[in-house]
Enzyme design. Sequence first.
Site, PDB file in Angstrom:
ATOM      1  N   HIS A 108       0.876  -1.174   0.000  1.00  0.00           N
ATOM      2  CA  HIS A 108       0.000   0.000   0.000  1.00  0.00           C
ATOM      3  C   HIS A 108       0.908   1.217   0.000  1.00  0.00           C
ATOM      4  O   HIS A 108       1.927   1.239   0.689  1.00  0.00           O
ATOM      5  CB  HIS A 108      -0.905  -0.004   1.230  1.00  0.00           C
ATOM      6  CG  HIS A 108      -1.844   1.164   1.330  1.00  0.00           C
ATOM      7  ND1 HIS A 108      -2.498   1.691   0.231  1.00  0.00           N
ATOM      8  CD2 HIS A 108      -2.240   1.916   2.393  1.00  0.00           C
ATOM      9  CE1 HIS A 108      -3.264   2.713   0.623  1.00  0.00           C
ATOM     10  NE2 HIS A 108      -3.114   2.872   1.918  1.00  0.00           N
ATOM     11  N   GLU A 231     -29.155  -9.351   4.153  1.00  0.00           N
ATOM     12  CA  GLU A 231     -29.305  -9.698   2.740  1.00  0.00           C
ATOM     13  C   GLU A 231     -28.324  -8.947   1.830  1.00  0.00           C
ATOM     14  O   GLU A 231     -28.221  -9.252   0.638  1.00  0.00           O
ATOM     15  CB  GLU A 231     -30.752  -9.449   2.290  1.00  0.00           C
ATOM     16  CG  GLU A 231     -31.740 -10.399   2.947  1.00  0.00           C
ATOM     17  CD  GLU A 231     -33.150 -10.270   2.380  1.00  0.00           C
ATOM     18  OE1 GLU A 231     -33.296  -9.784   1.259  1.00  0.00           O
ATOM     19  OE2 GLU A 231     -34.093 -10.666   3.080  1.00  0.00           O
TER      20      GLU A 231
END
Length: 332
Positions: A108, A231
């Site tokens: 990174h 969900e």
Amino acid sequence: MAKVYHEKDVTTNHLEGKTIAIVGYGSQGHAQAQNLRDSGVKVIVSELEGNRNYDLAVQHGFKPVSAADAAQQADVIHILVPDEFQAALYKNDIHPHMKKGKALVFSHGFNIHFGQIQPHADIDVWMVAPKGPGHLVRRLYEEGTAVPALIAIYQDASGKAHDLALEHAKGIGATRVGVIETTFEEETETDLFGEQVVLCGGAMELVQAGFETLVEAGYQPEIAYFECLHELKLIVDLMYEGGIANMRDSISNTAEYGDLTRGPRIIDEYVRETMAEILKEIQDGQFAREWLLENQAGLPSMNRLRAQQRTKLIEQVGANLREMMPHIAKKK
């Protein structure tokens, strides 16, 4: 379109005979160290004695050494400790041993891009950044495939840095599926933006706001949790497998119509303007300065915000509901 490199594009063997030090045996460190070793690269590991990552490295057949010893012994030093610890580690333990001909590697670009680490001019500096968590980097390698990765060159003192970065990416398995070239600037700024605006900050606030809106309107918290958080994984999995179009092909016409007509009302021009503001804060270094100062002060704001989040109703409801679903609990 971005240039994508594969196995056939790695035509050099400059890493042969060199030693790579993996400094930090955490999520990425444990995966990349083992993948490189299994690819025939000589690897040494640096980790603090007494912590679980040290014990894990020993369990995996390494003999961890200090960061200073690793930097002294290795030709390539790959720093994989958290961003906020890298600058001090480099200054105190690694910098004194970075002689001409060595290389410094990151997964990174934060500390290089924002000037927290300023390497010697006579060493190579590159990045190999897998686009997935360490456990997946390791598991897919063992299965014969891989997580895609990015490479970037910051300094090419040897004239071979690009070839070395590709060989390094091949060593962790990434060229099996594809390696895309970027820059330290692009990787850092897009990574921070994605985390803050979509993947973590944006998504979490959207989930919590939706949950709280339903609960405040009188709906049961358990139902709100299922609809706004539980969900979400199903939707993300569909997107992961085939993009947004695949998700829309898989949901009901009712859901798709609601998506297409109401989604732009949620992510409206005001939200897009805020996104642009956050991107600007990343680009001009405001976020980096804020984060570094927060660490210097001992994380007062972060600890306060963490504590606040743990007390939210959505966390309490979720903990109770997950007890009903042992298939989820055992993955924790």
